[in-house]
Design a protein around this motif. Structure first.
Motif, short mmCIF file in Angstrom:
data_model
loop_
_atom_site.label_atom_id
_atom_site.label_comp_id
_atom_site.label_asym_id
_atom_site.label_seq_id
_atom_site.Cartn_x
_atom_site.Cartn_y
_atom_site.Cartn_z
N GLU A 149 0.76 -1.06 0.12
CA GLU A 149 0.05 -0.02 0.06
C GLU A 149 0.83 1.33 0.03
OE1 GLU A 149 -3.66 2.09 2.67
OE2 GLU A 149 -3.02 0.12 2.84
N LYS A 174 -2.88 -1.39 -2.90
CA LYS A 174 -3.66 -0.23 -2.64
C LYS A 174 -2.97 0.98 -2.89
CE LYS A 174 -6.30 -2.36 1.11
NZ LYS A 174 -6.87 -2.24 2.56
N GLU A 199 -5.71 -3.37 -6.50
CA GLU A 199 -7.11 -3.82 -6.27
C GLU A 199 -7.75 -2.66 -5.80
OE1 GLU A 199 -7.10 -6.97 -3.63
OE2 GLU A 199 -5.99 -8.31 -5.11
N HIS A 200 -7.33 -1.47 -5.14
CA HIS A 200 -7.99 -0.43 -4.61
C HIS A 200 -7.25 0.83 -4.81
CE1 HIS A 200 -10.24 -3.51 -2.05
NE2 HIS A 200 -8.98 -3.96 -1.85
N LYS A 229 -10.57 -3.71 -7.95
CA LYS A 229 -12.01 -4.18 -7.29
C LYS A 229 -12.91 -3.21 -7.02
CE LYS A 229 -10.15 -8.63 -5.50
NZ LYS A 229 -10.03 -9.29 -4.16
N SER A 230 -11.87 -2.05 -6.36
CA SER A 230 -12.66 -0.91 -5.86
C SER A 230 -12.12 0.36 -6.51
CB SER A 230 -12.84 -0.68 -4.45
OG SER A 230 -11.64 -0.40 -3.86
N SER A 232 -12.51 5.06 -6.28
CA SER A 232 -13.01 6.17 -5.90
C SER A 232 -12.58 7.28 -6.65
CB SER A 232 -12.64 6.53 -4.17
OG SER A 232 -13.31 7.51 -3.85
N ASP A 255 -16.74 -2.06 -6.83
CA ASP A 255 -17.04 -1.10 -5.76
C ASP A 255 -16.72 0.33 -6.30
OD1 ASP A 255 -17.55 0.53 -3.63
OD2 ASP A 255 -16.44 -0.88 -2.13
#
Length: 450
Positions: A149, A174, A199-200, A229-230, A232, A255
Motif C-alpha cells: 500500500e 492499494k 485492487e483499490h 476491485k474498488s 473512488s 465497488d
C-alpha cells in the motif's frame, strides 16, 4: 528542533506510563554507548508526529533502540533529506509501516551512491504532502519488494513519469493519489501500467476530467486495470456518461464511489443512482451502499423508460430493451394530498345545514372554532361528529370533539363525509362512537382496500 533519537528518548524514556505493550531491549553493554540504552523499552509502534524532528541523530543508538520496531509515524516533522529517511529505515529492519506525511523532502537529496539492502519488511508507505517526485518514488519503490500500500496524495502531481528502464511494482494492491492535478486519462492510466495488481485505487478531489484517451491503447481498461476491485473518483471533474461507461471494461471492479461530481449532482438523486446502476452492470456497491437485485431491476426498467422517447438513445438502452422488452410508460398518478375539503355541516338543533371548507392540516379544535362561529354557541356546548360515507353508504359515525388536539388528516375524510354538530344536552346520534388515538378509521380501512 531535535533528532529522531532524542525524540524517542524524550517520549519513550523511563517513566511511569505503562499503557503500552512494551518490548524490552536486551542489554548489550559492550556495544552500548549510554546507560540509557540499557533500560530503554519501546512499544512496537512509535508515534512521533509534530515533534520538530529534523535529523536522525546517533545512528548507532538508533539501531540499538529500534531493532524491533514495526511501525513509525513521523507526520508533520522537519525532515528534508532522503538520506536520513533511507538511513532510519535501514536501522529498523522489521519496520512494516512508515508515515512521512507533511515532511517536505528535497527530491534532489536522493543519494545515488548509497549502498542499501532491500527494505524487505516494509508494506505500508505514506508519502502524502511530501513533494515527492515520481522519479524519487520509483527509486524508493525499487527498494521495497514487499510493499502492498502506498499513499501519494497532496503532492501536486501533474504527470506520471515512467522508470527507465521500465519496471512494475506487482506487490502493490492499494494506491491513494488524492488531490492531485492530473486532468487526463492519458496520464492517469499509467497507474495501471506501473501497478498491474492494484485492487483499490483512490483518486478523490482531483482535477481529473475524463476516463478516455485519444490513444486507443490507453483505453484498454480490461488489461490496464484487470485486478482493480474498488475505485473512488469522488469530487473529480468528470462530465460525460461515456467516461463512466468505460468502467464496464474493468473485469474485477465491483465497488465505485463517485460522490460530489458536478455533472452528476445536477441530476435528481434517485435518478442519478438509477442511471449509474443501469449503465454499470458490473458494480455491486455504489457510493458505499450495496445494490440489491430488486434495486437493479427497478433501475434498469426506469432507465428504459427514461430514454424510450429520446432520439439519442445510449447503447445501454438497447441492451436492456433486449432483456426486458418494450415497456409501457408508467401511468401518471397524482400522489399529492388534498388538504382542503368542502363538506356538508348538519346542524340538527337548528334544523339546517351549511357547507364548510375544512383544512385537514389543522386540528379538531380549530374546526370546532369554525363551527362555533357558524352555529353561534361556544364549542364547549356541542359535540362535533363525522359521518363516514363510502359510495353513498353510511359506514360509521365518529365523535371527533373527544380529541380536540387530533389532526383532521388522521380521519382520512373524503368529500362524501358529513359533519354533524349536536348539542351536548342531547344524546349522541345513533351509531356514533369515539375513535381512540391511534385507531384506524373506517375511511382509512376502505381507502386501504381500494
Amino acid at each position: 528542533m531535535t533528532s529522531l533519537v532524542d525524540a524517542i528518548v524524550a517520549k519513550y524514556g523511563p517513566g511511569d506510563d505503562e499503557s503500552f505493550d512494551f518490548i524490552a531491549v536486551p542489554r548489550r553493554r559492550r556495544e552500548s554507548t549510554s546507560s540509557e540504552n540499557d533500560v530503554l523499552i519501546l512499544p512496537p509502534a512509535l508515534v512521533l508526529d509534530d515533534e520538530g524532528i529534523n535529523s536522525i541523530g546517533d545512528i548507532k543508538k538508533l539501531k540499538e533502540m529500534c531493532g524491533s520496531i514495526t511501525e513509525l509515524d513521523l507526520t508533520k516533522n522537519l525532515l528534508t533529506d532522503w538520506k536520513d529517511i533511507l538511513c532510519l529505515i535501514d536501522c529498523m529492519p522489521r519496520i512494516k509501516f512508515l508515515n512521512l506525511c507533511a515532511n517536505f523532502l528535497d527530491n534532489d537529496s536522493w543519494p545515488d551512491d548509497m549502498d542499501l539492502a532491500a527494505f524487505s519488511e516494509l508494506q505500508h508507505l505514506i508519502l502524502n504532502n511530501t513533494g515527492v517526485s515520481w522519479d524519487v518514488t520509483h527509486n524508493f519503490l525499487s527498494l521495497c519488494p514487499s510493499l502492498t500500500e502506498i499513499h501519494l496524495s497532496l503532492n501536486e502531481h501533474e504527470d506520471i513519469s515512467l522508470p527507465d528502464p521500465f519496471q512494475t511494482y506487482p506487490t502493490v494492491k492499494k494506491i491513494h493519489m488524492s488531490k492531485n492535478k492530473i486532468k487526463d486519462w492519458s496520464v492517469l492510466h499509467k497507474v495501471g501500467r506501473l501497478f498491474p495488481n492494484v485492487e483499490h485505487f483512490v483518486n478523490i478531489e482531483s482535477d481529473l476530467e475524463n476516463l478516455r484517451s485519444q490513444n486507443e491503447e490507453e483505453n484498454n481498461m480490461e488489461e490496464i486495470f484487470s485486478k482493480m476491485k474498488s475505485l473512488s473518483l469522488t469530487q473529480t471533474k468528470l462530465h460525460d456518461w461515456k467516461d463512466f461507461e468505460m468502467l464496464r471494461q474493468c473485469p474485477a471492479l465491483v465497488d465505485l464511489k463517485v460522490l460530489g461530481i458536478p455533472f452528476l449532482e445536477e441530476i435528481e438523486e434517485k435518478s442519478r443512482r438509477q442511471q449509474l446502476i443501469s449503465r454499470l452492470p458490473n458494480i455491486q456497491c455504489l457510493n458505499g451502499t450495496p445494490i440489491s437485485e430488486c434495486e437493479r431491476e427497478d433501475a434498469e426498467r426506469a432507465f428504459i423508460r427514461l430514454y424510450m422517447n429520446s432520439e439519442d438513445k445510449p447503447d445501454r438502452y438497447y441492451e436492456l430493451e433486449s432483456v426486458y422488452g418494450r415497456l409501457d410508460p408508467l401511468a401518471e398518478v397524482d400522489m399529492s394530498v388534498n388538504t382542503t375539503l368542502d363538506l356538508v355541516l348538519e346542524i340538527p338543533f337548528q334544523e339546517r345545514e351549511e357547507r364548510v371548507e375544512v383544512n385537514t392540516t389543522q386540528k379538531v379544535k380549530d374546526l370546532m372554532k369554525t363551527v362555533s362561529n357558524i352555529v353561534g354557541i361556544p364549542a364547549s356546548k356541542f359535540r362535533l361528529c363525522s359521518r363516514v360515507i363510502f359510495q353513498g353508504q353510511l359506514l360509521d359515525m365518529q365523535i371527533m370533539s373527544k380529541y380536540p388536539n387530533k389532526y383532521l388528516w388522521t380521519y382520512k375524510m373524503t368529500p362524501e363525509d358529513v359533519l354533524v354538530c349536536e348539542l351536548k344536552s342531547t344524546p349522541p346520534a345513533s351509531n356514533a362512537r369515539i375513535v381512540f388515538a391511534g385507531e384506524s378509521t373506517v375511511g382509512e380501512k376502505m381507502s386501504t382496500c381500494t
